[in-house]
Motif scaffolding. Structure first.
Motif, PDB file in Angstrom:
ATOM      1  N   ASP A 152       0.825  -1.204   0.000  1.00 41.91           N
ATOM      2  CA  ASP A 152       0.000   0.000   0.000  1.00 41.91           C
ATOM      3  C   ASP A 152       0.865   1.262   0.000  1.00 41.91           C
ATOM      4  O   ASP A 152       0.537   2.239  -0.667  1.00 41.91           O
ATOM      5  N   CYS A 156      -2.943  -6.049 -12.391  1.00 37.61           N
ATOM      6  CA  CYS A 156      -2.890  -6.873 -11.183  1.00 37.61           C
ATOM      7  C   CYS A 156      -2.898  -8.324 -11.625  1.00 37.61           C
ATOM      8  O   CYS A 156      -3.850  -8.773 -12.280  1.00 37.61           O
ATOM      9  N   ARG A 172       4.140  -5.641   7.624  1.00 43.43           N
ATOM     10  CA  ARG A 172       4.003  -4.559   6.637  1.00 43.43           C
ATOM     11  C   ARG A 172       5.280  -4.382   5.809  1.00 43.43           C
ATOM     12  O   ARG A 172       6.047  -3.447   6.003  1.00 43.43           O
TER      13      ARG A 172
HETATM   14  C1  LIG Z   1      -3.632  -7.002  -5.248  1.00 43.87           C
HETATM   15  C2  LIG Z   1      -3.189  -6.541  -3.915  1.00 43.87           C
HETATM   16  N1  LIG Z   1      -2.132  -5.729  -3.823  1.00 43.87           N
HETATM   17  C3  LIG Z   1      -1.690  -5.292  -2.643  1.00 43.87           C
HETATM   18  C4  LIG Z   1      -2.326  -5.648  -1.474  1.00 43.87           C
HETATM   19  C5  LIG Z   1      -1.840  -5.074  -0.172  1.00 43.87           C
HETATM   20  O1  LIG Z   1      -0.645  -5.591   0.169  1.00 43.87           O
HETATM   21  P1  LIG Z   1       0.129  -5.112   1.484  1.00 43.87           P
HETATM   22  O2  LIG Z   1      -0.403  -5.904   2.621  1.00 43.87           O
HETATM   23  O3  LIG Z   1       1.542  -5.418   1.158  1.00 43.87           O
HETATM   24  O4  LIG Z   1      -0.124  -3.635   1.657  1.00 43.87           O
HETATM   25  C6  LIG Z   1      -3.432  -6.480  -1.507  1.00 43.87           C
HETATM   26  C7  LIG Z   1      -4.111  -6.846  -0.262  1.00 43.87           C
HETATM   27  O5  LIG Z   1      -5.122  -7.462  -0.198  1.00 43.87           O
HETATM   28  C8  LIG Z   1      -3.877  -6.933  -2.764  1.00 43.87           C
HETATM   29  O6  LIG Z   1      -4.934  -7.718  -2.867  1.00 43.87           O
END
Ligand SMILES: Cc1ncc(COP(=O)(O)O)c(C=O)c1O
Length: 397
Positions: free
Chosen positions: A101, A175, A246
């Protein structure tokens, strides 16, 4: 267009191109008596008396030097990322952030001028891209995935047309495997986008890549040396089972990684996080991660999907099933997808039966859908039984 069409000067905001990064004395000197950073030489508050017995963590506090600021770049953790993803040229191609994030937020901030630029997303997709764009007052161009055949693959021509036809678009956000689609995006499609003449950044969020069936493909991180405009995001939150620490990992060109490093708060990733990540990325940690990811994928394919499909009101399991979740479609008595019933089932399960899944029926192309995370074998049995009971109660009630 050749990969070299990516133009870093056009993509990075002028204020970031000219940014004078924060520097500290520790960048130059890290040995000796360290009185440069206003730390507390007596150590953490819970062990101020030398030799005093402290809480369990005081040993770790000593070993990890928790009274010191963390290593701002985490180069040893990055070195281990190279072992995880063969083909990534060097640690200078790796960025560490506070979860994906934070990486998403930083990518938007270094590329998109508020009130002027935009990112392109492909719905249905992870919700944070849009949230981060809104927070930064950045536009969002939407080019939906192909939903008609349930594949959730890219509409490549439409993505390229929308991105190349709109100079405001600085980043295309893909994604793979998608959330909530679970679909691993085809390599030829990703390469076409990268070679399309769009001179901006193409981000591929691979949060779930370790759950992909080997015959389907593998991480695109190995392509960053080939395409300077490619940026791949990964996370410790899913296959490594470390959502609590994190740690997000970004893999891209040295230039883009350099601008991210200059922009991030210097000590955002904590010593504790780096220490746990080091362990998780050790040879033993990687073995364990792969074992668990394979076992979750097997539970998904051999138990959860077939059992869900046996339930009377589960019309289909859609998407690619390449992640640690499945997307199943709840249908009404006439076999039509029903978001109303899916929402009611979701609420019934959470409020009366102690089991929480995710309602995704409002997402584009996901009418009637629930997204269910693959859990332990016991949890997977529980979700099938609970969903069956909730469906029976609602369908007859
Ligand atoms: C496609 C995708 N990207 C990133 C994240 C978030 O990842 P992080 O926990 O590293 O912030 C998620 C979390 O559900 C996700 O589904």
């Amino acid at each position: 267009m050749p990969a070299s069409s990516f133009d870093i000067k056009r993509i990075i905001r002028p204020n970031i191109l000219g940014l004078e990064p924060y520097r500290c004395a520790r960048d130059d000197y890290s040995e000796g008596i360290l009185l440069d950073a206003n730390e507390n030489s007596y150590g953490p508050a819970f062990q101020t008396e030398a030799g005093e017995e402290g809480p369990v963590c005081s040993g770790a506090a000593d070993a990890l030097q928790l009274h010191r600021y963390p290593d701002p770049l985490g180069r040893d953790v990055k070195q281990r990322v190279l072992q995880l993803r063969p083909g990534v040229p060097s640690v200078d191609n790796v960025f560490l952030g506070v979860g994906s994030d934070e990486v998403i937020d930083l990518l938007v901030r270094i590329t998109c001028a508020p009130g002027r630029d935009a990112i392109l997303i492909t719905p249905p997709t992870y919700g944070m891209y849009k949230v981060v764009a809104s927070v930064n007052d950045v536009g969002v161009v939407k080019v939906p995935l192909v939903v008609e055949d349930g594949s959730f693959q890219l509409d490549v021509d439409a993505v390229i047309a929308a991105a190349t036809g709109n100079p405001a678009v600085k980043v295309i956000w893909l994604c793979s495997p998608g959330n909530p689609t679970g679909t691993f995006l085809r390599e030829e499609d990703v390469r076409r986008v990268l070679e399309s003449g769009f001179g901006g950044l193409v981000v591929v969020d691979e949060a779930y890549v370790d759950f992909v069936r080997p015959e389907r493909g593998q991480s695109y991180a190995r392509l960053v040396g080939e395409y300077p405009g490619l940026f791949v995001m990964q996370t410790m939150s899913k296959s490594f089972g470390l959502a609590g620490i994190r740690l997000g990992v970004g893999i891209g060109s040295r230039e883009v990684v350099g601008y991210l490093n200059r922009t991030k708060a210097p000590y955002s990733v904590s010593t504790l996080t780096l220490s746990v990540a080091r362990e998780a990325l050790s040879d033993r940690g990687l073995q364990q991660m792969r074992r668990v990811a394979q076992s979750l994928a097997a539970q998904r394919d051999e138990y959860l999907i077939p059992e869900l499909l046996r339930l009377p009101r589960v019309g289909a399991v859609i998407g690619g099933n390449d992640a640690n979740f499945v997307l199943c479609r709840i249908v009404d008595g006439a076999g039509r997808p029903s978001s109303e019933l899916a929402k009611a089932v979701y609420t019934e399960m959470a409020e009366n039966r102690g089991l929480v899944v995710r309602f995704r029926g409002a997402d584009y192309g996901c009418e009637g859908c629930l997204r269910i995370t693959v859990g332990t074998a016991d949890e997977n049995r529980a979700v099938v039984a609970t969903l069956r009971a909730a469906l029976e109660a609602l369908a007859t009630g």
